[in-house]
Scaffold this motif. Sequence first.
Motif, PDB file in Angstrom:
ATOM      1  N   GLU A  69       0.851  -1.184   0.000  1.00  0.00           N
ATOM      2  CA  GLU A  69       0.000   0.000   0.000  1.00  0.00           C
ATOM      3  C   GLU A  69       0.892   1.242   0.000  1.00  0.00           C
ATOM      4  O   GLU A  69       1.508   1.581   1.024  1.00  0.00           O
ATOM      5  CB  GLU A  69      -0.916  -0.013   1.234  1.00  0.00           C
ATOM      6  CG  GLU A  69      -1.957   1.070   1.272  1.00  0.00           C
ATOM      7  CD  GLU A  69      -3.035   0.899   0.212  1.00  0.00           C
ATOM      8  OE1 GLU A  69      -3.589   1.925  -0.220  1.00  0.00           O
ATOM      9  OE2 GLU A  69      -3.309  -0.255  -0.191  1.00  0.00           O
ATOM     10  N   LYS A  70       0.957   1.914  -1.148  1.00  0.00           N
ATOM     11  CA  LYS A  70       1.871   3.045  -1.284  1.00  0.00           C
ATOM     12  C   LYS A  70       1.571   4.167  -0.304  1.00  0.00           C
ATOM     13  O   LYS A  70       2.482   4.776   0.261  1.00  0.00           O
ATOM     14  CB  LYS A  70       1.821   3.582  -2.719  1.00  0.00           C
ATOM     15  CG  LYS A  70       2.406   2.639  -3.761  1.00  0.00           C
ATOM     16  CD  LYS A  70       2.344   3.256  -5.144  1.00  0.00           C
ATOM     17  CE  LYS A  70       2.919   2.315  -6.198  1.00  0.00           C
ATOM     18  NZ  LYS A  70       2.846   2.910  -7.556  1.00  0.00           N
ATOM     19  N   GLY A  71       0.294   4.465  -0.106  1.00  0.00           N
ATOM     20  CA  GLY A  71      -0.067   5.562   0.781  1.00  0.00           C
ATOM     21  C   GLY A  71       0.389   5.356   2.209  1.00  0.00           C
ATOM     22  O   GLY A  71       0.659   6.324   2.936  1.00  0.00           O
ATOM     23  N   LEU A  72       0.493   4.104   2.626  1.00  0.00           N
ATOM     24  CA  LEU A  72       0.935   3.780   3.987  1.00  0.00           C
ATOM     25  C   LEU A  72       2.413   3.410   4.040  1.00  0.00           C
ATOM     26  O   LEU A  72       2.972   3.259   5.122  1.00  0.00           O
ATOM     27  CB  LEU A  72       0.095   2.623   4.545  1.00  0.00           C
ATOM     28  CG  LEU A  72      -1.407   2.875   4.679  1.00  0.00           C
ATOM     29  CD1 LEU A  72      -2.125   1.592   5.085  1.00  0.00           C
ATOM     30  CD2 LEU A  72      -1.690   3.972   5.700  1.00  0.00           C
ATOM     31  N   ARG A  73       3.009   3.215   2.880  1.00  0.00           N
ATOM     32  CA  ARG A  73       4.399   2.764   2.785  1.00  0.00           C
ATOM     33  C   ARG A  73       4.609   1.480   3.573  1.00  0.00           C
ATOM     34  O   ARG A  73       5.556   1.329   4.355  1.00  0.00           O
ATOM     35  CB  ARG A  73       5.352   3.854   3.278  1.00  0.00           C
ATOM     36  CG  ARG A  73       5.321   5.127   2.438  1.00  0.00           C
ATOM     37  CD  ARG A  73       6.289   6.160   2.958  1.00  0.00           C
ATOM     38  NE  ARG A  73       6.243   7.384   2.144  1.00  0.00           N
ATOM     39  CZ  ARG A  73       6.963   8.472   2.393  1.00  0.00           C
ATOM     40  NH1 ARG A  73       7.794   8.485   3.438  1.00  0.00           N
ATOM     41  NH2 ARG A  73       6.866   9.535   1.622  1.00  0.00           N
ATOM     42  N   ALA A  74       3.688   0.550   3.378  1.00  0.00           N
ATOM     43  CA  ALA A  74       3.739  -0.704   4.139  1.00  0.00           C
ATOM     44  C   ALA A  74       2.979  -1.782   3.386  1.00  0.00           C
ATOM     45  O   ALA A  74       2.162  -1.504   2.497  1.00  0.00           O
ATOM     46  CB  ALA A  74       3.125  -0.509   5.526  1.00  0.00           C
ATOM     47  N   TRP A  75       3.270  -3.032   3.738  1.00  0.00           N
ATOM     48  CA  TRP A  75       2.509  -4.154   3.228  1.00  0.00           C
ATOM     49  C   TRP A  75       1.233  -4.314   4.043  1.00  0.00           C
ATOM     50  O   TRP A  75       1.200  -4.023   5.243  1.00  0.00           O
ATOM     51  CB  TRP A  75       3.329  -5.430   3.315  1.00  0.00           C
ATOM     52  CG  TRP A  75       4.454  -5.490   2.320  1.00  0.00           C
ATOM     53  CD1 TRP A  75       5.712  -4.994   2.475  1.00  0.00           C
ATOM     54  CD2 TRP A  75       4.404  -6.061   1.017  1.00  0.00           C
ATOM     55  NE1 TRP A  75       6.459  -5.211   1.352  1.00  0.00           N
ATOM     56  CE2 TRP A  75       5.684  -5.871   0.434  1.00  0.00           C
ATOM     57  CE3 TRP A  75       3.416  -6.717   0.279  1.00  0.00           C
ATOM     58  CZ2 TRP A  75       5.984  -6.318  -0.837  1.00  0.00           C
ATOM     59  CZ3 TRP A  75       3.710  -7.169  -0.997  1.00  0.00           C
ATOM     60  CH2 TRP A  75       4.976  -6.965  -1.539  1.00  0.00           C
ATOM     61  N   VAL A  76       0.181  -4.793   3.397  1.00  0.00           N
ATOM     62  CA  VAL A  76      -1.050  -5.137   4.111  1.00  0.00           C
ATOM     63  C   VAL A  76      -1.442  -6.546   3.706  1.00  0.00           C
ATOM     64  O   VAL A  76      -1.237  -6.962   2.553  1.00  0.00           O
ATOM     65  CB  VAL A  76      -2.195  -4.145   3.816  1.00  0.00           C
ATOM     66  CG1 VAL A  76      -1.826  -2.745   4.289  1.00  0.00           C
ATOM     67  CG2 VAL A  76      -2.595  -4.143   2.350  1.00  0.00           C
ATOM     68  N   CYS A  77      -1.969  -7.304   4.673  1.00  0.00           N
ATOM     69  CA  CYS A  77      -2.417  -8.660   4.379  1.00  0.00           C
ATOM     70  C   CYS A  77      -3.768  -8.895   5.036  1.00  0.00           C
ATOM     71  O   CYS A  77      -4.080  -8.273   6.059  1.00  0.00           O
ATOM     72  CB  CYS A  77      -1.399  -9.693   4.863  1.00  0.00           C
ATOM     73  SG  CYS A  77      -1.179  -9.760   6.639  1.00  0.00           S
ATOM     74  N   PRO A  78      -4.601  -9.766   4.462  1.00  0.00           N
ATOM     75  CA  PRO A  78      -5.916 -10.044   5.060  1.00  0.00           C
ATOM     76  C   PRO A  78      -5.766 -10.475   6.505  1.00  0.00           C
ATOM     77  O   PRO A  78      -4.871 -11.250   6.851  1.00  0.00           O
ATOM     78  CB  PRO A  78      -6.461 -11.179   4.182  1.00  0.00           C
ATOM     79  CG  PRO A  78      -5.759 -11.010   2.875  1.00  0.00           C
ATOM     80  CD  PRO A  78      -4.372 -10.516   3.218  1.00  0.00           C
ATOM     81  N   MET A  79      -6.640  -9.951   7.363  1.00  0.00           N
ATOM     82  CA  MET A  79      -6.546 -10.216   8.796  1.00  0.00           C
ATOM     83  C   MET A  79      -7.642 -11.200   9.200  1.00  0.00           C
ATOM     84  O   MET A  79      -8.834 -10.890   9.091  1.00  0.00           O
ATOM     85  CB  MET A  79      -6.687  -8.910   9.580  1.00  0.00           C
ATOM     86  CG  MET A  79      -6.494  -9.060  11.072  1.00  0.00           C
ATOM     87  SD  MET A  79      -6.472  -7.431  11.885  1.00  0.00           S
ATOM     88  CE  MET A  79      -6.332  -7.923  13.595  1.00  0.00           C
ATOM     89  N   PRO A  80      -7.276 -12.412   9.654  1.00  0.00           N
ATOM     90  CA  PRO A  80      -8.274 -13.418  10.009  1.00  0.00           C
ATOM     91  C   PRO A  80      -8.873 -13.143  11.391  1.00  0.00           C
ATOM     92  O   PRO A  80      -8.322 -13.528  12.420  1.00  0.00           O
ATOM     93  CB  PRO A  80      -7.462 -14.717  10.006  1.00  0.00           C
ATOM     94  CG  PRO A  80      -6.074 -14.284  10.366  1.00  0.00           C
ATOM     95  CD  PRO A  80      -5.894 -12.903   9.807  1.00  0.00           C
ATOM     96  N   SER A  81      -9.984 -12.447  11.420  1.00  0.00           N
ATOM     97  CA  SER A  81     -10.646 -12.122  12.681  1.00  0.00           C
ATOM     98  C   SER A  81     -12.142 -12.058  12.449  1.00  0.00           C
ATOM     99  O   SER A  81     -12.623 -12.151  11.308  1.00  0.00           O
ATOM    100  CB  SER A  81     -10.147 -10.774  13.222  1.00  0.00           C
ATOM    101  OG  SER A  81     -10.626  -9.713  12.411  1.00  0.00           O
TER     102      SER A  81
END
Length: 399
Positions: free
Chosen positions: A232-244
């Motif tokens: 995610e460029k806007g956050l400058r970080a990776w994001v992954c689906p969160m199992p919750s």
Amino acid sequence: MTIDRTYDVIVFGATGFTGRLVAEYLATKGKEASARDDAAGRSIRWAIAGRNAGRLAEVKAALEAIDPACSSVGVVEATSEDAASLDRMASQARVVITTVGPYSTRGEPLVEACIRAGTDYADLTGEPEFVDRLVERHHEAARARGVRIVNCCGFDSIPHDLGALFTVTRLPAGEPIVVEGIVRAHASFSGGTWQSLLEIMARGGSRKREARPEGAPGARKVQGVKARIRYEKGLRAWVCPMPSIDPQVVLRSARELDVYGPDFQYGHYMQVKSGLQLVVGIAGFGAVAALAKVGPARELLRKVRRPGEGPSAEERARSWFQVTFQGKSASRRVVTRVSGGDPGYSETAKMVAESALCMAFDRERLPARAGVLTPAVAMGERLIERLQAAGIRFELLEG
């Protein structure tokens, strides 16, 4: 419906790690507000409850050290294994908070007692199987009695459920909406949470994907976003689906409330600093999930943190959370954020306590709904107002 009871709120499980934090929050709130609820203008009448009289006495003494006025706090003995004790407890309260888990094995008798007594209920479950079961078995009875059974009133799932509501109310009405929630946090966990997580992993895959709440089928199109790992460029970080359980809760709210538009989609993610951290995290979670399905290994994992244990006050003081929401409709895009301190314990105690006070004192300002409900459906904007006043931030960042 006005209920005349001995107590406005009872905290069941007050001798446990999280239950004690809930009681301490109520004691501190009472001291700061001269023992008056800001929405009602009168004293909060509350009690602590649990199975062990000696430990309850210790908790009450600690509460009196916070505020001597807590000498008036009631003490109720009750246990999940004794239905009569649950009936006695529920009949004394306008709202019962329960922190006694795992809910899938210990929670249903209290729900049944609250429905019989006409008492509202709030819990901290993050167990999808338990919530599904309550919707199927008890929604109609609770609705007929005018009772609010509200699950997931802690970090699972108030920041996500109310954050999505906060986001969609800032988008144009009548347009299809897509919202993605991205979680970032620094926190530890208690023994009770660890034990519940192991139970969920041990039963992994045995539940239905989603429970269908009340309402006309197909009233609006509601579905999850097809989640994928991405940068995610806007956050400058990776994001992954969160199992919750959080996406399930958000989608239940969307099915019930018109403000989510004619077509609503929601995706739920965890923010990760680096690709390496992402790989290690996925591998670690997968290993624990696999081991939790094997009896002897699960028993060894239980020893990592036992019930009643939890992070210290110093650890909690260093903990924090942020949930960033990216919402878009056909004509507008917004970015919002819900944030606060220690998510699992200090803020969770605040969230469930304010949920109970909301149901106890703000009935005239709440939606006219009953049954097995999500926080957004049961309390909506009024609970957001309470949490903002208590220090949890709901912000519009863009749009």
